[in-house]
Design a protein around this motif. Structure first.
Motif, short mmCIF file in Angstrom:
data_model
loop_
_atom_site.label_atom_id
_atom_site.label_comp_id
_atom_site.label_asym_id
_atom_site.label_seq_id
_atom_site.Cartn_x
_atom_site.Cartn_y
_atom_site.Cartn_z
N UNK A 20 69.25 172.82 -78.90
CA UNK A 20 69.29 174.24 -78.51
C UNK A 20 68.21 174.56 -77.48
N UNK A 21 67.05 173.94 -77.65
CA UNK A 21 65.96 174.13 -76.68
C UNK A 21 66.39 173.63 -75.31
N UNK A 22 67.07 172.50 -75.25
CA UNK A 22 67.55 171.94 -73.99
C UNK A 22 68.61 172.85 -73.36
N UNK A 23 69.48 173.44 -74.19
CA UNK A 23 70.49 174.37 -73.68
C UNK A 23 69.82 175.59 -73.04
N UNK A 24 68.82 176.15 -73.71
CA UNK A 24 68.10 177.31 -73.17
C UNK A 24 67.41 176.95 -71.85
N UNK A 25 66.87 175.74 -71.77
CA UNK A 25 66.21 175.31 -70.53
C UNK A 25 67.21 175.25 -69.38
N UNK A 26 68.38 174.69 -69.63
CA UNK A 26 69.41 174.59 -68.59
C UNK A 26 69.86 175.98 -68.15
N UNK A 27 70.10 176.88 -69.11
CA UNK A 27 70.55 178.22 -68.77
C UNK A 27 69.47 179.00 -68.03
N UNK A 28 68.21 178.78 -68.43
CA UNK A 28 67.10 179.46 -67.76
C UNK A 28 67.01 179.04 -66.30
N UNK B 272 72.10 177.40 -56.93
CA UNK B 272 72.83 176.14 -56.81
C UNK B 272 72.78 175.41 -58.15
N UNK B 273 73.94 175.29 -58.82
CA UNK B 273 74.00 174.66 -60.13
C UNK B 273 73.58 173.19 -60.05
N UNK B 274 73.87 172.54 -58.93
CA UNK B 274 73.52 171.13 -58.77
C UNK B 274 72.01 170.92 -58.85
N UNK B 275 71.24 171.88 -58.31
CA UNK B 275 69.78 171.77 -58.34
C UNK B 275 69.27 171.90 -59.77
N UNK B 276 69.75 172.91 -60.50
CA UNK B 276 69.31 173.08 -61.89
C UNK B 276 69.73 171.89 -62.74
N UNK B 277 70.94 171.37 -62.50
CA UNK B 277 71.40 170.18 -63.22
C UNK B 277 70.49 168.99 -62.93
N UNK C 144 61.94 180.56 -73.68
CA UNK C 144 62.97 180.49 -72.64
C UNK C 144 63.94 181.66 -72.76
N UNK C 145 64.26 182.06 -73.99
CA UNK C 145 65.13 183.21 -74.20
C UNK C 145 64.48 184.49 -73.67
N UNK C 146 63.19 184.65 -73.94
CA UNK C 146 62.48 185.82 -73.43
C UNK C 146 62.49 185.83 -71.90
N UNK C 147 62.30 184.64 -71.31
CA UNK C 147 62.36 184.54 -69.86
C UNK C 147 63.72 184.92 -69.32
N UNK C 148 64.78 184.46 -70.00
CA UNK C 148 66.14 184.83 -69.61
C UNK C 148 66.36 186.33 -69.72
N UNK C 149 65.92 186.92 -70.82
CA UNK C 149 66.13 188.34 -71.08
C UNK C 149 65.38 189.21 -70.08
N UNK C 150 64.12 188.83 -69.80
CA UNK C 150 63.34 189.61 -68.83
C UNK C 150 63.94 189.52 -67.43
N UNK C 151 64.45 188.33 -67.09
CA UNK C 151 65.05 188.16 -65.77
C UNK C 151 66.34 188.95 -65.62
N UNK C 152 67.08 189.10 -66.72
CA UNK C 152 68.35 189.82 -66.66
C UNK C 152 68.18 191.32 -66.86
N UNK C 153 67.07 191.73 -67.43
CA UNK C 153 66.88 193.15 -67.76
C UNK C 153 66.99 194.03 -66.51
N UNK C 154 66.35 193.58 -65.42
CA UNK C 154 66.36 194.35 -64.19
C UNK C 154 67.76 194.41 -63.60
#
Length: 365
Positions: free
Chosen positions: A264-272, A279-284, A350-360
């Protein structure tokens, strides 16, 4: 939301590489099993039966106490650095190896009992914190569970590689239907799309991990049998100095939960990363590089400096036994507790980072 989840699932399930990834997990499991079987001929940890007799039926569950251990010491003139396994009775091979391994760690006082001596060695290593001393040892066949535990970290990396490839469609924009543009053009669309990607990512992570572990476990237990799941792990010389008395099944459950938390930690890292990088290729590539570099460092470099560097990586917690041997760390009980807590902490960050980034972006929609 339900529609978005179904759309994403349809995009993932027909993914062209899916059959290839399933084959990859199967071949990885077969490779690990073949490597394990090769150890029977190369190391003295196992016994090879020349006439093909099943070893599991020759090992009966037998209790060994101080008196029995002293008899073994006298019978085989222990300790010896190079025991000849052909001279050891097959039903006494495992206890002899365990006893010999313990005695070789230091000079045993004549008046000191074997299990008292064992506890003193554990205390000197700083691993005993009010642990109940072991005064008897139950020996029996449990080879299938030993194989599972020895190879669990390697299996995890194979599953992680397959998972990273399967997560790519979650972040990839649908070029044919332009789903992303249509959804984000609607009220609350960005929030719904974000929630759908998060749920789909966790679904894929759980299914890939559980499927990979189940496949490997079934193959191993089919070959070696499931006998010995109720034996304490001190049955094996590899865990003879383990101060916590748990069974093989309990320890396997811990390993499974530890790997699930890291998945689950790895999934959050990928989504973050996928949310921050268009570019999805870069994050991958970044996540794949992280997993690959970590695996190489853990496999090839064993210096204390490398161990402290790996301690910062949550993936190192899948092999907490090796990590603790490299760095100064808390007691063993604390290490195993941290190995479950730290992945959840990383995931929460990582979830907090995702949430803060999406909040705006949600407020701007």
């Amino acid at each position: 939301m339900k529609f978005l989840l179904e759309v994403n699932r349809k995009r993932i399930l027909p993914f062209p590489c899916l059959p290839v990834l399933c084959l990859f997990l199967l071949l990885s499991s077969i490779y690990l099993i073949k490597m394990e079987q090769g150890r029977y001929l190369q190391e003295s940890l196992h016994v090879e039966i020349s006439d093909g007799t099943e070893y599991r039926y020759l090992m009966e569950e037998t209790w060994y106490d101080d008196t029995k251990v002293e008899d073994l010491i006298a019978k085989y003139d222990l300790p010896q650095e190079n025991l000849i396994k052909e001279d050891i009775d097959i039903d006494e091979f495992l206890p002899v190896e365990s006893v010999n391994d313990a005695l070789l760690r230091g000079k045993k006082p004549r008046a000191q009992g074997f299990f008292e001596y064992r506890m003193n060695l554990i205390k000197k290593a700083g691993q005993a914190q009010g642990v109940k001393p072991m005064d008897r040892l139950l020996i029996g066949y449990c080879e299938g569970w030993k194989v599972l535990l020895r190879n669990f970290d390697k299996l995890f990396y194979a599953v992680a590689l397959a998972l990273i490839l399967l997560l790519v469609p979650v972040m990839r924009e649908d070029e044919r239907f332009k789903t992303k543009d249509l959804v984000e053009a609607t009220l609350y669309g960005k929030k719904k799309l974000f929630q759908a990607r998060l749920i789909n990512g966790l679904e894929i992570g759980a299914l890939t991990y559980v499927g990979g572990v189940a496949l490997f476990s079934l193959l191993v237990l089919f070959i070696y049998g499931s006998d010995g799941r109720d034996l304490f792990i001190q049955n094996s010389r590899e865990f003879f100095f383990f101060p916590i008395q748990v069974t093989y099944l309990q320890y396997f459950i811990y390993k499974f939960l530890n790997g699930l938390a890291l998945t689950f930690c790895l999934v959050f890292l990928f989504l973050f990363l996928g949310d921050r990088i268009k570019d999805v290729k870069v994050s991958f590539s970044l996540v794949l590089a992280y997993v690959s570099i970590h695996f190489l460092l853990q496999s090839l470099w064993t210096s204390p400096g490398t161990g402290k560097l790996l301690f910062l990586s949550p993936l190192s917690l899948i092999d907490i036994e090796s990590l603790r041997a490299r760095v100064s760390s808390p007691g063993l009980e604390g290490c195993y507790l941290l190995s479950l807590i730290i992945p959840m902490v990383y995931g929460a960050l990582l979830w907090i980072g995702l949430w803060l980034g999406k909040r705006k972006s949600f407020s701007d929609a």
